[in-house]
Design an enzyme around this catalytic site. Structure first.
Site, PDB file in Angstrom:
ATOM      1  N   LYS A  94       0.872  -1.179   0.000  1.00 21.92           N
ATOM      2  CA  LYS A  94       0.000   0.000   0.000  1.00 21.92           C
ATOM      3  C   LYS A  94       0.906   1.225   0.000  1.00 21.92           C
ATOM      4  O   LYS A  94       2.062   1.129   0.432  1.00 21.92           O
ATOM      5  CB  LYS A  94      -0.873  -0.004   1.275  1.00 21.92           C
ATOM      6  CG  LYS A  94      -2.109   0.832   1.181  1.00 21.92           C
ATOM      7  CD  LYS A  94      -3.302   0.040   0.680  1.00 21.92           C
ATOM      8  CE  LYS A  94      -4.518   0.934   0.548  1.00 21.92           C
ATOM      9  NZ  LYS A  94      -5.703   0.188   0.107  1.00 21.92           N
ATOM     10  N   GLY A 194     -24.747   2.662   4.016  1.00 20.05           N
ATOM     11  CA  GLY A 194     -23.827   3.276   3.041  1.00 20.05           C
ATOM     12  C   GLY A 194     -24.185   2.822   1.643  1.00 20.05           C
ATOM     13  O   GLY A 194     -23.960   1.669   1.283  1.00 20.05           O
ATOM     14  N   GLY A 196     -23.069   4.015  -1.387  1.00 27.15           N
ATOM     15  CA  GLY A 196     -22.162   4.656  -2.336  1.00 27.15           C
ATOM     16  C   GLY A 196     -21.931   3.745  -3.528  1.00 27.15           C
ATOM     17  O   GLY A 196     -22.834   3.043  -3.980  1.00 27.15           O
TER      18      GLY A 196
HETATM   19  P1  NAD Z   1     -18.304   5.446  -1.294  1.00 31.89           P
HETATM   20  O1  NAD Z   1     -17.526   6.575  -0.732  1.00 31.89           O
HETATM   21  O2  NAD Z   1     -18.707   5.462  -2.714  1.00 31.89           O
HETATM   22  O3  NAD Z   1     -19.642   5.232  -0.436  1.00 31.89           O
HETATM   23  C1  NAD Z   1     -19.696   5.307   0.947  1.00 31.89           C
HETATM   24  C2  NAD Z   1     -21.096   5.768   1.328  1.00 31.89           C
HETATM   25  O4  NAD Z   1     -21.210   5.720   2.737  1.00 31.89           O
HETATM   26  C3  NAD Z   1     -21.417   7.201   0.892  1.00 31.89           C
HETATM   27  O5  NAD Z   1     -22.674   7.242   0.251  1.00 31.89           O
HETATM   28  C4  NAD Z   1     -21.432   7.963   2.220  1.00 31.89           C
HETATM   29  O6  NAD Z   1     -22.336   9.057   2.212  1.00 31.89           O
HETATM   30  C5  NAD Z   1     -21.861   6.900   3.182  1.00 31.89           C
HETATM   31  N1  NAD Z   1     -21.519   7.141   4.577  1.00 31.89           N
HETATM   32  C6  NAD Z   1     -20.408   7.732   5.084  1.00 31.89           C
HETATM   33  N2  NAD Z   1     -20.475   7.764   6.431  1.00 31.89           N
HETATM   34  C7  NAD Z   1     -21.639   7.175   6.769  1.00 31.89           C
HETATM   35  C8  NAD Z   1     -22.268   6.895   8.008  1.00 31.89           C
HETATM   36  N3  NAD Z   1     -21.724   7.271   9.163  1.00 31.89           N
HETATM   37  N4  NAD Z   1     -23.456   6.267   7.987  1.00 31.89           N
HETATM   38  C9  NAD Z   1     -24.050   5.910   6.821  1.00 31.89           C
HETATM   39  N5  NAD Z   1     -23.480   6.138   5.612  1.00 31.89           N
HETATM   40  C10 NAD Z   1     -22.310   6.779   5.608  1.00 31.89           C
HETATM   41  O7  NAD Z   1     -17.441   4.141  -0.953  1.00 31.89           O
HETATM   42  P2  NAD Z   1     -17.515   2.724  -1.674  1.00 31.89           P
HETATM   43  O8  NAD Z   1     -16.527   2.689  -2.775  1.00 31.89           O
HETATM   44  O9  NAD Z   1     -18.925   2.379  -1.933  1.00 31.89           O
HETATM   45  O10 NAD Z   1     -16.935   1.776  -0.515  1.00 31.89           O
HETATM   46  C11 NAD Z   1     -17.721   1.463   0.619  1.00 31.89           C
HETATM   47  C12 NAD Z   1     -16.858   0.742   1.645  1.00 31.89           C
HETATM   48  O11 NAD Z   1     -16.324  -0.452   1.074  1.00 31.89           O
HETATM   49  C13 NAD Z   1     -15.644   1.556   2.113  1.00 31.89           C
HETATM   50  O12 NAD Z   1     -15.411   1.245   3.461  1.00 31.89           O
HETATM   51  C14 NAD Z   1     -14.508   1.002   1.260  1.00 31.89           C
HETATM   52  O13 NAD Z   1     -13.261   1.133   1.903  1.00 31.89           O
HETATM   53  C15 NAD Z   1     -14.906  -0.454   1.149  1.00 31.89           C
HETATM   54  N6  NAD Z   1     -14.368  -1.114  -0.049  1.00 31.89           N
HETATM   55  C16 NAD Z   1     -14.648  -0.614  -1.288  1.00 31.89           C
HETATM   56  C17 NAD Z   1     -14.146  -1.253  -2.416  1.00 31.89           C
HETATM   57  C18 NAD Z   1     -14.460  -0.738  -3.798  1.00 31.89           C
HETATM   58  O14 NAD Z   1     -14.208  -1.459  -4.795  1.00 31.89           O
HETATM   59  N7  NAD Z   1     -15.035   0.453  -3.939  1.00 31.89           N
HETATM   60  C19 NAD Z   1     -13.339  -2.401  -2.283  1.00 31.89           C
HETATM   61  C20 NAD Z   1     -13.090  -2.909  -0.990  1.00 31.89           C
HETATM   62  C21 NAD Z   1     -13.604  -2.246   0.122  1.00 31.89           C
END
Ligand code: NAD
Length: 367
Positions: A94, A194, A196
């Site tokens: 990382k 969440g 997202g």
């Molecule tokens: P993202 O930033 O697109 O979405 C996160 C969502 O969570 C947002 O809509 C945000 O408003 C919401 N959020 C933030 N704080 C919050 C809270 N306290 N309560 C409720 N909702 C809240 O992120 P993502 O890409 O969808 O990833 C989501 C999670 O999965 C993260 O923890 C990320 O590290 C993990 N992850 C993502 C991937 C990937 O491919 N994107 C891979 C492995 C792990």
């Protein structure tokens, strides 16, 4: 010189890198400094037994260098186990860039960082993470071939989130099979925290299968949008964790499973995308086990993204990446069986299986 003004005993107490709380026999830590562009970065290579250390570059406004160092140590270790448990021939690495990506990031800085990645000759392969974008990876590609997550137009795999969501969905179905006797989610009440990039696609899969989906997010506009689009119910109660659901899917932030929340949880299964869901892996893994809540280890079921970028190194084939991601279903079931047979937590089981794979390969290499 600083060392001359410190006594040997004082130096011993400091142990600035190898003595850090997150240090876990990492192979190599590279500090990158470029005065002209303002780049201050740390690349952490935790383990390369299974292959080159792959992991994203995070740009974050760390309050101090210790925080940045501990983050890169912790995150690179996590990548070792994520790739190992997913059967990928990759090690764990990382990188972190110290700074506010919205204010401090410049093309010159990212270009310089690309040159540092290149100087490691492929021991470390970078990718996108918080604070970096596909466009940054495209720029880095001009300086090194050791980068993934570049645009589809230049041979990359694009956004990994839909693949991550598919893996989470597979892990959740495996957990449902283990806990409820069937992997059919039709009628199951699932809380997605969440919505997202990953959360939305997960909601799509779940609603298509007939699950009763409840969504929660801090972004009200997003809640309305996703609620309308998929017919999901918006959570309105006071306490999210005591919601009357079968499955809780944390897809927002880490450490939501902790001393405070476990006692309130009504869900019988936890399966979500967020990294580091257990505030304390050992203690909270055990508390869930004692309470009979089945936990699908996060670093296993959210590995679709890394499976997708790994396919980019070999030669990108979306169908193959999806097939490998689908296999998360089988691996999750194997982990539950192993945990039960050995009376350990599911998190510990996943770690043990990943560590065994690394140890076996190490023995082979030593022959
Ligand atoms: P993202 O930033 O697109 O979405 C996160 C969502 O969570 C947002 O809509 C945000 O408003 C919401 N959020 C933030 N704080 C919050 C809270 N306290 N309560 C409720 N909702 C809240 O992120 P993502 O890409 O969808 O990833 C989501 C999670 O999965 C993260 O923890 C990320 O590290 C993990 N992850 C993502 C991937 C990937 O491919 N994107 C891979 C492995 C792990």
């Amino acid at each position: 010189m600083i060392t001359e003004s410190l006594k040997a005993s004082e130096l011993h107490k400091i142990d600035p890198v190898f003595g850090q709380i997150s240090f876990d026999n990492h192979e190599q830590i590279v500090f990158c400094n470029d005065k002209d562009t303002g780049l201050k970065a740390i690349i952490g290579i935790h383990n390369t037994v299974l292959g080159p250390a792959l992991g994203g570059t995070r740009m974050w406004k760390y309050t101090n260098e210790w925080e940045a160092l501990n983050d890169v140590l912790r995150l690179s270790r996590g990548m070792t186990y994520k790739s190992a448990i997913s059967g990928l021939n990759l090690g764990g690495g990382k990188a972190v860039i110290i700074g506010d990506s919205k204010v401090d990031k410049t093309p010159e800085m990212i270009a310089k960082f690309g040159q540092y990645v290149n100087s490691l000759s492929g021991r470390y392969i970078t990718a996108e993470d918080v604070g970096t974008t596909t466009a940054d990876m495209d720029l880095i590609r001009k300086y090194t071939e050791h980068v993934t997550g570049i645009s589809e137009s230049i041979g990359g795999s694009g956004n990994p989130s839909p693949v991550t969501a598919y893996g989470v969905y597979m892990g959740m179905k495996a957990a449902a099979k283990y806990k409820f006797g069937s992997d059919n989610l039709d009628g199951k009440k699932v809380l997605v925290q969440g919505i997202g990039h990953v959360g939305e696609t997960l909601v799509d899969y779940l609603t298509a299968e007939g699950a009763k989906v409840v969504i929660s997010d801090i972004n009200e506009d997003r809640l309305k949008e996703i609620g309308n689009k998929y017919g999901a119910k918006i959570f309105t109660g006071d306490d999210l964790y005591s919601a009357d659901v079968d499955i809780y899917a944390p897809c927002a932030l880490g450490a939501t499973i902790n001393d405070d929340t476990i006692s309130r949880l009504k869900a019988q299964v936890i399966a979500g995308a967020a990294n580091n869901q257990l505030a304390n892996e050992i203690k909270h893994g055990q508390m869930l086990k004692d309470k009979g809540i089945l936990y699908a280890p996060d670093f296993l079921i959210n590995a679709g993204g890394i499976i997708n970028v790994y396919a980019e190194i070999v030669k990108y084939d979306k169908a193959e990446a999806m097939r490998k991601t689908e296999n998360i279903y089988n691996t999750t079931l194997e982990i539950f069986d192993f945990a039960e047979a050995n009376n350990i937590t599911t998190h510990e089981a996943a770690f043990k299986i990943a560590q065994n794979r690394i140890d076996l390969r190490k023995k082979e290499l030593a022959k």
